[in-house]
Design a protein around this motif. Structure first.
Motif, PDB file in Angstrom:
ATOM      1  N   GLU A  13     -31.387 -55.624  36.573  1.00  0.00           N
ATOM      2  CA  GLU A  13     -30.000 -55.949  36.261  1.00  0.00           C
ATOM      3  C   GLU A  13     -29.059 -54.868  36.766  1.00  0.00           C
ATOM      4  OE1 GLU A  13     -29.383 -56.819  32.189  1.00  0.00           O
ATOM      5  OE2 GLU A  13     -30.239 -58.835  32.363  1.00  0.00           O
ATOM      6  N   GLY A  14     -29.514 -53.618  36.649  1.00  0.00           N
ATOM      7  CA  GLY A  14     -28.691 -52.510  37.138  1.00  0.00           C
ATOM      8  C   GLY A  14     -28.457 -52.605  38.633  1.00  0.00           C
ATOM      9  N   ARG A  15     -29.522 -52.914  39.367  1.00  0.00           N
ATOM     10  CA  ARG A  15     -29.382 -53.056  40.833  1.00  0.00           C
ATOM     11  C   ARG A  15     -28.442 -54.206  41.177  1.00  0.00           C
ATOM     12  NH1 ARG A  15     -34.913 -53.876  43.462  1.00  0.00           N
ATOM     13  NH2 ARG A  15     -35.561 -54.439  41.383  1.00  0.00           N
ATOM     14  N   ALA A  16     -28.582 -55.322  40.455  1.00  0.00           N
ATOM     15  CA  ALA A  16     -27.716 -56.479  40.726  1.00  0.00           C
ATOM     16  C   ALA A  16     -26.259 -56.125  40.446  1.00  0.00           C
ATOM     17  CB  ALA A  16     -28.153 -57.669  39.879  1.00  0.00           C
ATOM     18  N   LEU A  17     -26.028 -55.382  39.354  1.00  0.00           N
ATOM     19  CA  LEU A  17     -24.639 -55.024  39.021  1.00  0.00           C
ATOM     20  C   LEU A  17     -24.065 -54.044  40.050  1.00  0.00           C
ATOM     21  CD1 LEU A  17     -24.923 -54.769  35.140  1.00  0.00           C
ATOM     22  CD2 LEU A  17     -23.832 -56.564  36.486  1.00  0.00           C
ATOM     23  N   ALA A  23     -20.049 -55.390  46.397  1.00  0.00           N
ATOM     24  CA  ALA A  23     -19.474 -56.602  46.989  1.00  0.00           C
ATOM     25  C   ALA A  23     -17.977 -56.674  46.700  1.00  0.00           C
ATOM     26  CB  ALA A  23     -20.182 -57.842  46.446  1.00  0.00           C
ATOM     27  N   LEU A  24     -17.607 -56.318  45.476  1.00  0.00           N
ATOM     28  CA  LEU A  24     -16.178 -56.321  45.122  1.00  0.00           C
ATOM     29  C   LEU A  24     -15.418 -55.307  45.965  1.00  0.00           C
ATOM     30  CD1 LEU A  24     -14.004 -57.429  43.185  1.00  0.00           C
ATOM     31  CD2 LEU A  24     -14.555 -55.541  41.641  1.00  0.00           C
ATOM     32  N   LEU A  25     -16.022 -54.132  46.117  1.00  0.00           N
ATOM     33  CA  LEU A  25     -15.400 -53.077  46.930  1.00  0.00           C
ATOM     34  C   LEU A  25     -15.260 -53.535  48.389  1.00  0.00           C
ATOM     35  CD1 LEU A  25     -14.453 -50.095  46.779  1.00  0.00           C
ATOM     36  CD2 LEU A  25     -16.742 -49.443  47.511  1.00  0.00           C
ATOM     37  N   ALA A  26     -16.313 -54.149  48.912  1.00  0.00           N
ATOM     38  CA  ALA A  26     -16.269 -54.638  50.300  1.00  0.00           C
ATOM     39  C   ALA A  26     -15.199 -55.703  50.461  1.00  0.00           C
ATOM     40  CB  ALA A  26     -17.639 -55.205  50.697  1.00  0.00           C
ATOM     41  N   PHE A  27     -15.067 -56.568  49.447  1.00  0.00           N
ATOM     42  CA  PHE A  27     -14.040 -57.604  49.518  1.00  0.00           C
ATOM     43  C   PHE A  27     -12.642 -56.984  49.554  1.00  0.00           C
ATOM     44  CE2 PHE A  27     -11.057 -60.394  47.195  1.00  0.00           C
ATOM     45  CZ  PHE A  27     -11.000 -61.421  48.111  1.00  0.00           C
ATOM     46  N   LEU A  28     -12.414 -55.981  48.697  1.00  0.00           N
ATOM     47  CA  LEU A  28     -11.094 -55.333  48.676  1.00  0.00           C
ATOM     48  C   LEU A  28     -10.811 -54.635  50.011  1.00  0.00           C
ATOM     49  CD1 LEU A  28     -11.110 -53.918  45.031  1.00  0.00           C
ATOM     50  CD2 LEU A  28      -9.859 -55.897  45.906  1.00  0.00           C
ATOM     51  N   LEU A  29     -11.840 -53.981  50.550  1.00  0.00           N
ATOM     52  CA  LEU A  29     -11.661 -53.320  51.857  1.00  0.00           C
ATOM     53  C   LEU A  29     -11.388 -54.336  52.963  1.00  0.00           C
ATOM     54  CD1 LEU A  29     -14.372 -50.512  51.902  1.00  0.00           C
ATOM     55  CD2 LEU A  29     -11.895 -50.204  52.091  1.00  0.00           C
ATOM     56  N   SER A  30     -12.047 -55.491  52.849  1.00  0.00           N
ATOM     57  CA  SER A  30     -11.857 -56.515  53.891  1.00  0.00           C
ATOM     58  C   SER A  30     -10.410 -57.025  53.901  1.00  0.00           C
ATOM     59  CB  SER A  30     -12.828 -57.679  53.688  1.00  0.00           C
ATOM     60  OG  SER A  30     -12.381 -58.524  52.653  1.00  0.00           O
ATOM     61  N   LEU A  31      -9.772 -56.993  52.731  1.00  0.00           N
ATOM     62  CA  LEU A  31      -8.372 -57.429  52.672  1.00  0.00           C
ATOM     63  C   LEU A  31      -7.479 -56.480  53.479  1.00  0.00           C
ATOM     64  CD1 LEU A  31      -8.008 -58.454  48.912  1.00  0.00           C
ATOM     65  CD2 LEU A  31      -8.340 -59.933  50.891  1.00  0.00           C
ATOM     66  N   LEU A  32      -7.854 -55.182  53.480  1.00  0.00           N
ATOM     67  CA  LEU A  32      -7.073 -54.198  54.242  1.00  0.00           C
ATOM     68  C   LEU A  32      -7.071 -54.535  55.727  1.00  0.00           C
ATOM     69  CD1 LEU A  32      -8.103 -50.697  52.832  1.00  0.00           C
ATOM     70  CD2 LEU A  32      -5.881 -51.818  52.629  1.00  0.00           C
TER      71      LEU A  32
ATOM     72  N   LEU B 112     -21.897 -62.756  50.812  1.00  0.00           N
ATOM     73  CA  LEU B 112     -23.358 -62.881  50.786  1.00  0.00           C
ATOM     74  C   LEU B 112     -23.969 -62.011  49.689  1.00  0.00           C
ATOM     75  CD1 LEU B 112     -24.102 -62.887  54.626  1.00  0.00           C
ATOM     76  CD2 LEU B 112     -24.249 -64.821  53.050  1.00  0.00           C
ATOM     77  N   SER B 113     -23.419 -60.798  49.520  1.00  0.00           N
ATOM     78  CA  SER B 113     -23.945 -59.900  48.488  1.00  0.00           C
ATOM     79  C   SER B 113     -23.666 -60.456  47.096  1.00  0.00           C
ATOM     80  CB  SER B 113     -23.302 -58.512  48.599  1.00  0.00           C
ATOM     81  OG  SER B 113     -23.445 -58.012  49.886  1.00  0.00           O
ATOM     82  N   PHE B 114     -22.464 -60.965  46.902  1.00  0.00           N
ATOM     83  CA  PHE B 114     -22.102 -61.485  45.581  1.00  0.00           C
ATOM     84  C   PHE B 114     -22.984 -62.682  45.213  1.00  0.00           C
ATOM     85  CE2 PHE B 114     -19.790 -64.284  42.734  1.00  0.00           C
ATOM     86  CZ  PHE B 114     -19.375 -63.405  41.749  1.00  0.00           C
ATOM     87  N   THR B 115     -23.031 -63.667  46.135  1.00  0.00           N
ATOM     88  CA  THR B 115     -23.829 -64.856  45.840  1.00  0.00           C
ATOM     89  C   THR B 115     -25.322 -64.501  45.720  1.00  0.00           C
ATOM     90  OG1 THR B 115     -23.743 -65.292  48.209  1.00  0.00           O
ATOM     91  CG2 THR B 115     -22.307 -66.612  46.830  1.00  0.00           C
ATOM     92  N   GLY B 116     -25.780 -63.575  46.589  1.00  0.00           N
ATOM     93  CA  GLY B 116     -27.184 -63.167  46.529  1.00  0.00           C
ATOM     94  C   GLY B 116     -27.510 -62.467  45.221  1.00  0.00           C
ATOM     95  N   ALA B 117     -26.626 -61.547  44.792  1.00  0.00           N
ATOM     96  CA  ALA B 117     -26.898 -60.787  43.567  1.00  0.00           C
ATOM     97  C   ALA B 117     -26.836 -61.681  42.333  1.00  0.00           C
ATOM     98  CB  ALA B 117     -25.898 -59.642  43.440  1.00  0.00           C
ATOM     99  N   VAL B 118     -26.103 -62.762  42.402  1.00  0.00           N
ATOM    100  CA  VAL B 118     -26.027 -63.657  41.244  1.00  0.00           C
ATOM    101  C   VAL B 118     -27.159 -64.686  41.282  1.00  0.00           C
ATOM    102  CG1 VAL B 118     -24.627 -65.377  40.040  1.00  0.00           C
ATOM    103  CG2 VAL B 118     -23.539 -63.342  40.991  1.00  0.00           C
TER     104      VAL B 118
END
Lengths: 54, 303
Positions: A13-17, A23-32, B112-118
């Motif tokens: 669970e820790g690895r998934a989180l 992923a959230l960080l990458a998404f925010l960076l992608s917006l830049l 891909l990471s988000f959907t994969g991790a979930v």
């Protein structure tokens, strides 16, 4: 189910989180760098590569 | 297909009430989910009248499955196509296009990471329209075979060479040029129902794609979902998350009596229950329905 079987679950669970956080960080960076916009502009034009009409 | 029919029926004693009904119920749910996925990813039927493809904001959102964005009915983007586009822009090495390529890669990578991790590879088994197509072709009667040993390792080659390296070095989306899903979902519908804008004349790559598509269809008859197991870059990427995703398959060791029902029901020939989190698992959940003792569970959180 003992303690030994719970520990790997917590690690999992820790690895998934961590991945979800990255992923959230990458998404925010992608917006830049206009990631969603660039993908949209690419996808909205019919992809001739995908059709093989090239 | 009923459990075990692929290999000549059940050979072991079954116990526990209703295991067969549970299996078929699960398969019915899965087929309904796949049909719903096909419609949800390709709902733009107004193309039939307007002959214009969807231009709305959803086209900038990745589809949870291999669904070609050249399909006239789709409203989403293909994540594999997005990755190739990102790498092809990185070819510029610097400047605005390079940063845009980086942006696309981060965006698709985040998806891909988000959907994969979930979910791990759950969308492969329950949503992907191209997976559904292969399963339907596999129902054509004929001798059924296993995927040749080692063939599944080829998917890493397709991913690295055709999705990462060749677009990066040539600026061309090479996987899309050869993709059989692109032929089925993009080329065929667009040639059958032409759009309002003029399409270029059919070139050599069209026939190459057609030949690859026909070869895949012929491969699908004896082998279950060979594209997903030996080629698909999306499944390969999601497969890396099977071992860590929040949605998980678990085996209750104290309940499992090692009868082998799960292994026998597994359509992708995994050595269950040991390989329950294998990257090759498409999470069809047949093993869950096939276990006569209910030892395999799937879901979020802890039992």
């Amino acid at each position: 189910m003992g303690i030994r079987s719970i520990k790997p679950r917590l690690e999992r669970e820790g690895r998934a989180l961590i991945v979800l956080g990255l992923a959230l960080l990458a998404f925010l960076l992608s917006l830049l760098w206009e990631g969603p916009r660039t993908l949209y502009v690419h996808a909205v034009v019919t992809c001739l590569d995908c059709i093989g009409l090239i | 297909m009923s459990p075990g029919s692929r290999r000549g029926g059940w050979t072991m004693a079954r116990s526990g009430p209703g295991w067969r009904g549970k299996y078929h119920k699960m398969e019915r749910y899965r087929r309904c989910s796949q049909a719903a996925g096909l419609l949800a990813l390709n709902p733009f039927f107004s193309y039939l009248f307007s002959r214009s493809t969807y231009q709305g904001p959803l086209k900038g959102v990745c589809a949870p499955g291999l669904n070609c964005y050249a399909c006239p009915f789709t409203v989403f983007s293909c994540p594999v196509g997005g990755l190739q586009h990102g790498f092809s822009l990185l070819r510029e090495r610097a400047g605005e296009l390079f940063l845009k390529g980086l942006g696309v890669l981060l965006y698709v990578g985040a998806f891909l990471s988000f959907t994969g991790a979930v979910w791990g590879r759950l969308p492969c088994g329950w949503i992907c329209p191209f997976g559904l197509f292969q399963e339907l072709v596999h129902r054509i009667p004929g001798r059924k075979r296993k995927l040749p040993a080692g063939a599944s390792a080829g998917r890493y080659l397709f991913l690295v060479a055709l999705v990462f390296l060749l677009p990066l070095s040539t600026g061309t989306a090479w996987f899309s040029r050869l993709c059989p899903a692109g032929f089925l979902e993009g080329a065929l519908p667009l040639k059958a129902i032409p759009p309002s804008f003029p399409l270029p004349a059919i070139g050599g790559f069209f026939w190459l794609k057609a030949a690859l598509f026909i070869a895949l269809v012929l491969w699908c008859i004896p082998v279950y979902r060979p594209f997903c197991r030996a080629i698909c870059p999306l499944g390969t990427l999601w497969g890396w998350f099977n071992g860590m995703s929040l949605y998980r398959l678990e085996v209750e060791e104290s309940t499992c009596d090692s009868c082998g029902a799960c292994s026998e029901a597994c359509p992708v020939d995994l050595g269950l229950p040991g390989e329950i989190s294998s990257p090759r698992c498409i999470r069809c959940l047949r093993c869950v329905g096939a276990c006569p003792r209910g030892a395999i569970s799937a879901g979020f959180g802890r039992r």
